[in-house]
Write a protein that holds these residues in place. Structure first.
Motif, PDB file in Angstrom:
ATOM      1  N   PRO A  22       0.828  -1.208   0.000  1.00 61.01           N
ATOM      2  CA  PRO A  22       0.000   0.000   0.000  1.00 61.01           C
ATOM      3  C   PRO A  22       0.859   1.253   0.000  1.00 61.01           C
ATOM      4  O   PRO A  22       2.033   1.225   0.372  1.00 61.01           O
ATOM      5  CB  PRO A  22      -0.788  -0.118   1.309  1.00 61.01           C
ATOM      6  N   HIS A  23       0.280   2.367  -0.410  1.00 65.07           N
ATOM      7  CA  HIS A  23       0.923   3.668  -0.308  1.00 65.07           C
ATOM      8  C   HIS A  23       0.443   4.300   0.998  1.00 65.07           C
ATOM      9  O   HIS A  23      -0.705   4.744   1.099  1.00 65.07           O
ATOM     10  CB  HIS A  23       0.563   4.548  -1.509  1.00 65.07           C
ATOM     11  N   ALA A  26       3.368   9.413   4.702  1.00 67.03           N
ATOM     12  CA  ALA A  26       4.765   9.620   5.084  1.00 67.03           C
ATOM     13  C   ALA A  26       4.846  10.077   6.535  1.00 67.03           C
ATOM     14  O   ALA A  26       3.967  10.769   7.043  1.00 67.03           O
ATOM     15  CB  ALA A  26       5.415  10.649   4.176  1.00 67.03           C
ATOM     16  N   ARG A 287      12.871   2.520  -1.891  1.00 63.58           N
ATOM     17  CA  ARG A 287      11.621   3.002  -2.512  1.00 63.58           C
ATOM     18  C   ARG A 287      10.417   2.294  -1.915  1.00 63.58           C
ATOM     19  O   ARG A 287       9.365   2.917  -1.674  1.00 63.58           O
ATOM     20  CB  ARG A 287      11.678   2.797  -4.026  1.00 63.58           C
ATOM     21  N   ARG A 290       9.812   3.744   1.496  1.00 65.57           N
ATOM     22  CA  ARG A 290       9.190   5.060   1.370  1.00 65.57           C
ATOM     23  C   ARG A 290       7.706   4.921   1.043  1.00 65.57           C
ATOM     24  O   ARG A 290       6.865   5.651   1.599  1.00 65.57           O
ATOM     25  CB  ARG A 290       9.899   5.846   0.277  1.00 65.57           C
ATOM     26  N   GLN A 291       7.377   3.999   0.167  1.00 65.18           N
ATOM     27  CA  GLN A 291       5.978   3.764  -0.180  1.00 65.18           C
ATOM     28  C   GLN A 291       5.169   3.330   1.037  1.00 65.18           C
ATOM     29  O   GLN A 291       4.006   3.716   1.197  1.00 65.18           O
ATOM     30  CB  GLN A 291       5.887   2.700  -1.276  1.00 65.18           C
ATOM     31  N   LEU A 292       5.802   2.546   1.920  1.00 63.73           N
ATOM     32  CA  LEU A 292       5.125   2.059   3.114  1.00 63.73           C
ATOM     33  C   LEU A 292       5.084   3.108   4.229  1.00 63.73           C
ATOM     34  O   LEU A 292       4.503   2.864   5.288  1.00 63.73           O
ATOM     35  CB  LEU A 292       5.800   0.789   3.625  1.00 63.73           C
ATOM     36  N   GLY A 293       5.712   4.262   4.002  1.00 62.84           N
ATOM     37  CA  GLY A 293       5.628   5.354   4.964  1.00 62.84           C
ATOM     38  C   GLY A 293       6.367   5.105   6.257  1.00 62.84           C
ATOM     39  O   GLY A 293       6.047   5.717   7.286  1.00 62.84           O
ATOM     40  N   TRP A 339      12.571  10.660   2.515  1.00 63.86           N
ATOM     41  CA  TRP A 339      12.690   9.203   2.536  1.00 63.86           C
ATOM     42  C   TRP A 339      12.966   8.758   3.971  1.00 63.86           C
ATOM     43  O   TRP A 339      13.402   9.543   4.804  1.00 63.86           O
ATOM     44  CB  TRP A 339      13.819   8.739   1.623  1.00 63.86           C
TER      45      TRP A 339
END
Length: 408
Positions: A22-23, A26, A287, A290-293, A339
């Motif tokens: 999932p996105h 952040a 990356r 970062r997507q996973l926050g 990040w």
């Protein structure tokens, strides 16, 4: 997830297609103004704590100088740039409590007392890794507890209560519960932390197994601060193979989502094997993080212990250089300020030595015995019987194994 319990020791997991990560929101502060404001607040908070502990301008000045020297030894000329915010607390390092919290005050007090003593005790421990179970459904390539895995349990809930109280009395500001798979004892985790005193942050180190949405909420409600999730590859099939489970990747990614949902700090822990350590893999992993926050990525170098005993698993000098470049780029590169932060202990070990062996941290195994760290295991007394003072002194005297320096 389909999981069938066969016996106390054996789990059969149904294969599943990899979940789409999932996105998630952040956690990093993304603007220069916010970072500058919070950094200024940290300076003011630390100045207030120095006054509370030391009381005289001369002692405060001495402590400030020694803290500056300590930071220079640890960071060189670099300065912490990145800050994460989770559930109203601000974090600048993985193994430092977030502010505001009693745990942060405890951490600062122990650090100051080490440099300019102001209280009678000489305790220097900041964190403890506490293994609470031998049980685990996985068969990880690098498991350092391989020889004890799935043997008869030794520690009761009362034992865990006792050890937590003992270490809290010594001003330990962070306790990381590990195993085996500690989420198999989630009821004990909840009960122990609910009964704990303020002043310590509690984390669980997990593969993601049994880290359901309900259990994530229970941990948060009990008082847990964060979760360290073992994720050793950005590619699902490769992570599953490394962990010996067709569900390992899905469990890890889902655990990150559930932890984020309830306000737990998330750290992804990567064992950077020789096969994994390329620039392409490191950046793909970053990356995904970062997507996973997540707030942190922890990079661990494999060690020839446990399941890796007798194997040539140490990274090459070129790979160490690559890992150090990754650490520096992600933490200090201007284009990566949003990040996750990278925690790479090997970078600092090579420059100022190891903080294990009861200097700043130690490891307690699944029998309650004390060791220098999870990767340097040689019993030096017990956390449950005998004199803990004598055991800690023996650990400090024996130290950790020499850490290989490099010319990097």
């Amino acid at each position: 997830m389909e999981t069938t319990l066969i016996t106390d020791l054996t789990y059969v997991e149904a294969p599943a297609a990899p979940v789409a990560p999932p996105h998630l929101p952040a956690t990093m502060l993304t603007t220069r103004l916010k970072r500058a404001c919070i950094t200024a607040v940290f300076y003011l908070v630390e100045a207030r704590l120095l006054w509370r502990y030391l009381r005289t301008p001369a002692r405060i000045k001495l402590a400030a100088e020694r803290i500056k020297d300590l930071k220079r030894a640890y960071y060189g000329e670099l300065a912490v740039r990145k800050i994460a915010c989770v559930a109203g607390r601000y974090y600048r390092e993985y193994q430092t409590p977030g502010w505001p919290s009693p745990a942060y005050d405890t951490y600062v007090a122990t650090t100051v007392n080490r440099l300019v003593p102001f209280r009678a005790d000489t305790d220097t421990l900041n964190l403890v890794f506490l293994a609470i179970t031998k049980k685990c459904p996985l068969a990880c390539d690098h498991c350092f507890e391989w020889d004890a895995l799935n043997q008869k349990e030794t520690l009761t809930r009362a034992h865990i209560h006792e050890m937590v109280a003992t270490f809290q009395a010594r001003h330990v500001s962070q306790i990381f519960f590990s195993g085996g798979e500690p989420m198999l004892r989630v009821n004990d985790l909840v009960a122990v932390v609910e009964a704990a005193q303020p002043g310590t942050d509690f984390w669980v180190i997990t593969s993601g197994f049994n880290f359901t949405r309900e259990n994530a909420g229970r941990l948060k409600q009990a008082g847990f601060t964060g979760v360290t999730i073992s994720l050793d590859h950005h590619d699902a099939a490769r992570h599953n193979a490394f962990r010996g489970s067709p569900q390992a990747y899905n469990n890890a990614v889902q655990a990150a989502a559930y932890a984020s949902e309830v306000g737990l700090v998330v750290n992804l822990s990567l064992c950077a094997t020789q096969e994994f350590t390329t620039e392409a893999n490191l950046m793909a992993y970053a990356r995904l993080a970062r997507q996973l926050g997540v707030a942190f990525i922890q990079v661990l170098e494999p060690r020839a212990v446990g399941h890796y005993a007798g194997k040539a698993v140490d990274p090459s000098p070129a790979q160490i250089a690559l890992l150090e470049a990754f650490y520096l780029k992600l933490n200090y590169g201007s284009e990566y300020l949003d990040w996750p932060m990278v925690h790479y202990y090997g970078y600092h070990q090579r420059r100022m030595g190891c903080g294990g062996a009861a200097d700043r941290f130690l490891y307690v195994d699944t029998d309650g015995d004390l060791h220098a760290c999870p990767f340097c295991q040689k019993k030096s007394g017990s956390a449950l019987c005998g004199s803990l003072d004598d055991s800690l002194a023996a650990l400090k005297t024996r130290g950790c194994h020499p850490f290989k320096s490099t010319s990097i």
